[in-house]
Design a protein around this motif. Structure first.
Motif, PDB file in Angstrom:
ATOM      1  N   SER A 177       0.673  -1.477  -0.116  1.00 45.90           N
ATOM      2  CA  SER A 177      -0.197   0.084  -0.026  1.00 45.90           C
ATOM      3  C   SER A 177       1.246   1.645  -0.353  1.00 45.90           C
ATOM      4  O   SER A 177       1.509   1.234   0.939  1.00 45.90           O
ATOM      5  CB  SER A 177      -0.850  -0.217   1.566  1.00 45.90           C
ATOM      6  OG  SER A 177      -1.367   0.799   1.694  1.00 45.90           O
ATOM      7  N   SER A 198      -1.963   7.281   0.026  1.00 41.74           N
ATOM      8  CA  SER A 198      -2.096   8.861  -1.047  1.00 41.74           C
ATOM      9  C   SER A 198      -1.588   9.567  -1.052  1.00 41.74           C
ATOM     10  O   SER A 198      -1.451  10.199  -1.841  1.00 41.74           O
ATOM     11  CB  SER A 198      -3.066   9.406  -0.716  1.00 41.74           C
ATOM     12  OG  SER A 198      -2.168   9.873   1.175  1.00 41.74           O
ATOM     13  N   LYS A 228      -8.374   4.964  -9.455  1.00 40.61           N
ATOM     14  CA  LYS A 228      -7.572   4.853  -8.304  1.00 40.61           C
ATOM     15  C   LYS A 228      -8.309   3.495  -8.300  1.00 40.61           C
ATOM     16  O   LYS A 228      -9.583   3.395  -7.920  1.00 40.61           O
ATOM     17  CB  LYS A 228      -7.482   5.494  -7.123  1.00 40.61           C
ATOM     18  CG  LYS A 228      -6.870   4.427  -5.670  1.00 40.61           C
ATOM     19  CD  LYS A 228      -6.802   5.433  -4.848  1.00 40.61           C
ATOM     20  CE  LYS A 228      -6.150   5.204  -3.683  1.00 40.61           C
ATOM     21  NZ  LYS A 228      -5.978   5.162  -2.393  1.00 40.61           N
ATOM     22  N   VAL A 229      -8.236   2.091  -7.766  1.00 39.15           N
ATOM     23  CA  VAL A 229      -8.387   0.841  -7.593  1.00 39.15           C
ATOM     24  C   VAL A 229      -9.037   0.312  -6.486  1.00 39.15           C
ATOM     25  O   VAL A 229      -9.244   0.570  -6.095  1.00 39.15           O
ATOM     26  CB  VAL A 229      -8.211  -0.028  -9.027  1.00 39.15           C
ATOM     27  CG1 VAL A 229      -8.611  -1.324  -8.130  1.00 39.15           C
ATOM     28  CG2 VAL A 229      -7.952  -0.074 -10.463  1.00 39.15           C
ATOM     29  N   ASN A 230      -7.528   0.466  -6.087  1.00 43.13           N
ATOM     30  CA  ASN A 230      -7.447   0.868  -4.133  1.00 43.13           C
ATOM     31  C   ASN A 230      -5.981   0.917  -4.163  1.00 43.13           C
ATOM     32  O   ASN A 230      -5.421   1.826  -5.260  1.00 43.13           O
ATOM     33  CB  ASN A 230      -7.640  -0.655  -3.411  1.00 43.13           C
ATOM     34  CG  ASN A 230      -6.340  -2.249  -4.565  1.00 43.13           C
ATOM     35  OD1 ASN A 230      -5.244  -1.810  -4.720  1.00 43.13           O
ATOM     36  ND2 ASN A 230      -6.963  -2.705  -5.014  1.00 43.13           N
ATOM     37  N   ASP A 231      -5.227   0.959  -3.071  1.00 41.43           N
ATOM     38  CA  ASP A 231      -4.380   1.691  -2.646  1.00 41.43           C
ATOM     39  C   ASP A 231      -3.074   1.025  -2.880  1.00 41.43           C
ATOM     40  O   ASP A 231      -1.548   1.585  -2.638  1.00 41.43           O
ATOM     41  CB  ASP A 231      -3.879   1.677  -0.681  1.00 41.43           C
ATOM     42  CG  ASP A 231      -4.846   2.509  -0.614  1.00 41.43           C
ATOM     43  OD1 ASP A 231      -5.091   3.273  -0.833  1.00 41.43           O
ATOM     44  OD2 ASP A 231      -4.894   2.294   1.225  1.00 41.43           O
ATOM     45  N   LYS A 256      -3.238  -0.204  -5.946  1.00 38.72           N
ATOM     46  CA  LYS A 256      -3.529  -0.919  -8.580  1.00 38.72           C
ATOM     47  C   LYS A 256      -4.111   0.214  -8.263  1.00 38.72           C
ATOM     48  O   LYS A 256      -4.899   1.167  -8.602  1.00 38.72           O
ATOM     49  CB  LYS A 256      -4.196  -1.746  -8.337  1.00 38.72           C
ATOM     50  CG  LYS A 256      -4.206  -2.305  -9.957  1.00 38.72           C
ATOM     51  CD  LYS A 256      -4.932  -3.276  -9.811  1.00 38.72           C
ATOM     52  CE  LYS A 256      -4.805  -3.995 -11.143  1.00 38.72           C
ATOM     53  NZ  LYS A 256      -5.632  -5.425 -11.712  1.00 38.72           N
ATOM     54  N   TYR A 257      -3.366   1.575  -9.433  1.00 33.62           N
ATOM     55  CA  TYR A 257      -3.836   2.512 -10.068  1.00 33.62           C
ATOM     56  C   TYR A 257      -3.630   2.222 -11.936  1.00 33.62           C
ATOM     57  O   TYR A 257      -3.454   1.249 -12.113  1.00 33.62           O
ATOM     58  CB  TYR A 257      -3.178   3.816  -9.436  1.00 33.62           C
ATOM     59  CG  TYR A 257      -3.169   4.202  -8.776  1.00 33.62           C
ATOM     60  CD1 TYR A 257      -4.001   5.590  -8.540  1.00 33.62           C
ATOM     61  CD2 TYR A 257      -2.491   3.925  -7.689  1.00 33.62           C
ATOM     62  CE1 TYR A 257      -4.103   6.155  -7.238  1.00 33.62           C
ATOM     63  CE2 TYR A 257      -2.078   4.121  -6.449  1.00 33.62           C
ATOM     64  CZ  TYR A 257      -3.635   5.540  -5.501  1.00 33.62           C
ATOM     65  OH  TYR A 257      -3.658   5.698  -5.143  1.00 33.62           O
TER      66      TYR A 257
END
Length: 212
Positions: free
Chosen positions: A71, A74, A93-96, A98-99
């Motif tokens: 992770s 931000s 932003k898919v999650n902390d 994966k973008y």
């Protein structure tokens, strides 16, 4: 006897409280708290959604996939990405960890899209920044395919050229290689064979863009 019963009841209550505190993580966060810093710098792998050697006009935008080893919270933003050879459209932003970044190549052009992230651009939850840069390139060809012309007429498909159209059968039709044309004609022909299947069967061939 009564006094011994009170002592036993008190011990049972203390044990229950101890089990409850242990199940909740003992105040240290457990599975519900933030991950403890591991002292290892995060890494990044960049990929994209194009399976062919070049992205074409039919595919439109190319989506680059940013996958982190842990992770990054931000700490990663669009300003951390350098794009050349195309126009970035949106960072999702898919999650902390994966973008996704959509990049639009220039129209009616050929070239290479390059996406890179420099060292020190992002950090994990422990504040440790990445020590290695990451990059990805993708060739593109958005020049429309123009069919050849013969005597002023547009030829959509030919069985005599070096580049032959590829048939795609439907409803049980099978297609063979290009065959010699029927007697009395000139040039080759496309041969379609139906072995069983539906009553209405045939084949189609994808051709170039039809000019207006």
């Amino acid at each position: 006897m009564k006094q011994r019963s009170k002592k036993f009841a008190l011990s049972a209550s203390a044990l229950a409280v101890s089990v409850l505190v242990t199940a909740c993580g003992g105040g240290n966060g457990g599975d519900y708290g933030p991950a403890a810093p591991d002292g290892v710098a995060p890494t990044l792998v960049i990929d994209d959604n194009v399976t062919a050697a070049k992205a074409t006009a039919d595919e439109g935008r190319t989506t680059f996939i940013f996958t982190f080893s842990e992770s990054v919270g931000s700490s990663f933003t669009a300003s951390d990405i350098t794009v050349t050879g195309g126009t970035p459209v949106a960072l999702i932003k898919v999650n902390d960890m994966k973008y996704l970044l959509e990049v639009k190549p220039p129209e009616k052009s050929t070239g290479t899209i390059s996406v890179s992230v420099a060292a020190g651009a992002f950090a994990d939850l422990g504040g440790i920044a990445n020590v290695r840069a990451s990059s990805r390139t993708q060739d593109f060809d958005t020049v429309p395919v123009v069919p050849p012309t013969v005597g002023g007429d547009v030829v959509l498909a030919t069985f005599d050229g070096a580049s032959l159209p590829a048939f795609e059968g439907f409803n049980g039709a099978e297609t063979s290689a290009i065959a010699a044309g029927p007697a009395g004609g000139s040039g080759n022909a496309g041969k379609i064979i139906r072995l069983g299947g539906e009553v209405w069967a045939g084949a189609k061939a994808n051709v170039g863009v039809i000019p207006l």
